[in-house]
Design an enzyme around this catalytic site. Structure first.
Site, PDB file in Angstrom:
ATOM      1  N   HIS A  25       0.839  -1.200   0.000  1.00  0.00           N
ATOM      2  CA  HIS A  25       0.000   0.000   0.000  1.00  0.00           C
ATOM      3  C   HIS A  25       0.873   1.249   0.000  1.00  0.00           C
ATOM      4  CE1 HIS A  25       1.149  -0.756   4.165  1.00  0.00           C
ATOM      5  NE2 HIS A  25       0.965   0.541   4.402  1.00  0.00           N
ATOM      6  N   ARG A  34       8.937   4.474  12.448  1.00  0.00           N
ATOM      7  CA  ARG A  34       8.865   5.121  11.142  1.00  0.00           C
ATOM      8  C   ARG A  34       8.636   6.611  11.307  1.00  0.00           C
ATOM      9  NH1 ARG A  34       4.180   3.162   7.516  1.00  0.00           N
ATOM     10  NH2 ARG A  34       3.090   4.995   8.288  1.00  0.00           N
ATOM     11  N   HIS A  47       4.492  -0.439  -0.212  1.00  0.00           N
ATOM     12  CA  HIS A  47       5.244  -1.309   0.688  1.00  0.00           C
ATOM     13  C   HIS A  47       4.275  -2.139   1.514  1.00  0.00           C
ATOM     14  CE1 HIS A  47       4.129   2.102   3.205  1.00  0.00           C
ATOM     15  NE2 HIS A  47       4.250   1.296   4.251  1.00  0.00           N
ATOM     16  N   ASP A  61       1.119   4.944   1.928  1.00  0.00           N
ATOM     17  CA  ASP A  61       0.678   5.439   3.231  1.00  0.00           C
ATOM     18  C   ASP A  61      -0.265   6.638   3.095  1.00  0.00           C
ATOM     19  OD1 ASP A  61       2.009   3.618   4.866  1.00  0.00           O
ATOM     20  OD2 ASP A  61       3.871   4.774   4.804  1.00  0.00           O
TER      21      ASP A  61
END
Length: 652
Positions: free
Chosen positions: A467, A635, A620, A469
């Site tokens: 997907h 992240r 990702h 983000d």
């Protein structure tokens, strides 16, 4: 040099360029040979001025400018003439018969080498797609890669963008000019030579690339767009025109009008595509992105040009001694007109702010220092070695990393001794970190609200589907820096990355044209997100509170704001105007195509590894193969802009 498994980064200076198409408009007669007398009130009278423009391309700039409505009430006249090359344009400027010429950086470098009396007065961003630059071979050629050119005879016009691209590809593939036999021919003579079999390949740009394909059946070995080749160009004006107050004033006025046209077409890419299609006779779906805004001419532009000069010196086409001083050939006299102090000032390098996210930061540069790049596949992913990202990085190294990110979509660093504060510091060198006051995916802690923690032990801590983000928000992040903290003891927990741009380019033309027209509606009302909102409370992204009932429109095909490259982006949700079963079927096909193995890299994390991916181009998703073992990662997201594309015009 960069090799498939081990090669050194040789990215060129910046993905900036100026459209080489400078055609134009109304009027007739010669240029004003003397300064015009000031009109009442001290304002220069431009009514007797004629600006003479040079053109190399099929696209008529007068049509482009008229289409944007910026030529109304033009206080001077414009004529245009077509030239075979930038060198011919510069020769005409030296002879006093031309006032403005769109010239690539190679032409400027040759002009500096010859100590020509010209200046670059404007730089503008343009995708390499617009140049059509590439290396062509006969239709039945057995050559399949640049490395196959070893020992072959290759023709390229001297002092041109195709010549620079040929050198770039040689360097990228670990070759030198000694590995091939270079023939210096004009654009047209190169086509004839390849058709007659006297050379094995040619480096060309538009319109000659298309002529070679349509008339002779040549095929493209590699294109500038595919290679992510960044080039620099600009608007060249002779010193004589700049010394003439009337002509100089008219040129400044024309640049301001051109800036307005650029802005108009960025907001209405379909209008630009329509003008392009009418002039070139090609389908609108093949149109390159509209030209970007001008960039302030400053020391950063000089540095970027010097990087391309280094490439030409490396290739032996420009002597190293004496090396031309390119700074002398840049003239920023129009900066204040193009960039009023009340507005943001685009620059090749500059600080981020809320209006200018990642896209105006350090431009890609060519660094021949110890920056080793290991390409992981033929399409996506690379490891960068020899850089300690826990320490502050130089502007040149930041630019080189950025160039690798734009080229490969995702880059990785190994054996890094870095903590959460170091991760934040590294990320801030590439853009503004997006604050996260609260989120359905909780931040790390109160002291680190911008750091998102993924913990497999918590609900929502495992995301396996590939997907982009935050596509359910108006401004998804531009990029992410990802650092594993705890890896599964028994192995596993890798991450898949898929390149949406490569996937788009490998669709058949009819499917690409269909995808270009589509918009998807995405929502936070999925059962999974609703569950997280109920568990952790409302989310917040870019000042927008998320409670589970928001909707947003995204383009299925997104135009990258830095490179102009198109890629699949809006792959989830419901296609606007489609029946549910139609939307589901088409999005399922596009998603399955995007995550085909040839578009994907699977990365195995190790202690000390850090990943950095471009959320505007790359999907990702984690590999959920570690059962109940623990996997924790941190992240950091960089501020992005509103996605736009052929079906969804740019709005800011």
């Amino acid at each position: 040099m960069i090799k498939k498994r081990s090669r050194r980064l040789g990215a060129l200076a910046t993905a900036l360029a100026f459209s080489a198409a400078i055609v134009t408009a109304c009027g007739s007669g010669g240029s004003s040979s003397a300064a015009a007398a000031p009109a009442a009130g001290g304002k220069i009278d431009l009514s007797g001025v004629t600006i003479r423009l040079g053109d190399q391309a099929t696209l008529s700039t007068v049509h482009v400018l008229e289409g944007a409505g910026v030529l109304n009430d033009l206080p001077y006249k414009i004529t245009s003439a077509r030239f075979a090359s930038a060198n011919d344009e510069l020769t005409a400027e030296q002879a006093g018969s031309l006032d403005i010429a769109g010239v690539g950086s190679t032409g400027l470098i040759y002009a500096a080498k010859a100590q020509s009396a010209v200046k670059f007065v404007a730089i503008s961003a343009l995708s390499s797609k617009g140049t059509g630059a590439g290396i062509l071979v006969p239709k039945n050629s057995t050559l399949t890669s640049v490395r196959d050119l070893r020992g072959k005879r290759v023709a390229a016009p001297s002092g041109t963008l195709p010549q620079a691209f040929l050198l770039y590809e040689l360097k990228q593939n670990g070759m030198t000019t000694k590995d091939i036999k270079i023939a210096t021919l004009t654009y047209a003579d190169s086509l004839t030579a390849l058709a007659g079999g006297s050379v094995d390949a040619i480096a060309e740009s538009q319109p000659y690339t298309q002529t070679g394909i349509n008339k002779y059946g040549f095929k493209e070995l590699v294109t500038a767009e595919q290679a992510g080749f960044p080039f620099i160009g600009g608007l060249a004006v002779p010193d004589s025109a700049l010394r003439n107050p009337a002509r100089s004033a008219a040129i400044g006025d024309l640049l301001v009008r051109w800036q307005k046209a650029n802005t108009f077409y960025q907001q209405h890419p379909d209008r630009y595509a329509a003008v392009w299609a009418k002039d070139t006779g090609s389908p609108a779906a093949q149109a390159p992105p509209a030209p970007g805004d001008y960039l302030r001419i400053d020391s950063k532009i000089t540095s970027a040009l010097n990087q391309q000069l280094s490439l030409l010196v490396w290739g032996g086409v420009v002597p190293d001694k004496p090396r031309p001083d390119l700074g002398r050939y840049l003239d920023g006299r129009y900066n204040d007109r193009l960039f009023p102090t009340s507005t943001a000032t685009p620059s090749a390098v500059g600080p981020a702010d809320r209006r200018s996210p990642m896209t105006v930061l350090t431009a890609p540069t060519d660094v021949d220092a110890a920056l080793d790049v290991v390409a992981l596949t033929g399409t996506i992913g690379a490891e960068i070695h020899g850089v300690d990202i826990s320490a502050p990085l130089s502007t040149e190294v930041v630019g080189a990393i950025r160039a690798a990110l734009l080229r490969y979509g995702v880059v990785f660093f190994v054996d890094q001794d870095i903590d959460v504060d170091g991760q934040l510091a590294f990320a801030r060198q590439f853009g503004e970190v997006t604050p996260r006051a609260s989120s359905a995916e909780p931040p790390l802690d109160q002291d680190h609200p911008s750091v998102l923690e993924f913990d497999s032990r918590r609900e929502g801590g495992k995301v396996g589907m590939l997907h982009f983000d935050q596509t359910f928000t108006e401004r998804p992040s531009a990029a992410s820096v990802f650092r594993p903290v705890i890896l599964p003891a028994g192995g596993g927990g890798d991450t898949h990355f898929a390149h949406g741009q490569v996937a788009y380019e490998r669709l058949s033309a009819p499917i690409r044209e269909l995808a270009d027209r589509l918009v998807v509606v995405q929502t936070t009302a999925s059962p999974e997100l609703r569950r997280l909102f109920q568990k952790y409370g409302p989310g917040e992204w870019e000042g927008q509170t998320l409670v589970g009932n928001e909707t947003v429109e995204q383009p299925v095909v997104r135009i990258h704001p830095e490179t102009g490259r198109r890629g699949l982006f809006g792959l989830h949700g419901r296609i606007k105007g489609f029946a549910p079963h139609e939307s589901d079927a088409l999005l399922s096909f596009l998603y399955a195509h995007t995550i085909r193995p040839e578009h994907v890299v699977r990365y195995r994390w190790t202690p000390g590894s850090v990943g950095f991916w471009d959320n505007r181009a790359v999907l990702h998703g984690a590999v959920l193969d570690y059962g109940d073992e623990t996997r924790v990662a941190h992240r950091v997201a960089l501020r992005g802009d509103r996605p736009y594309g052929p079906a969804l015009p740019k709005t800011d």
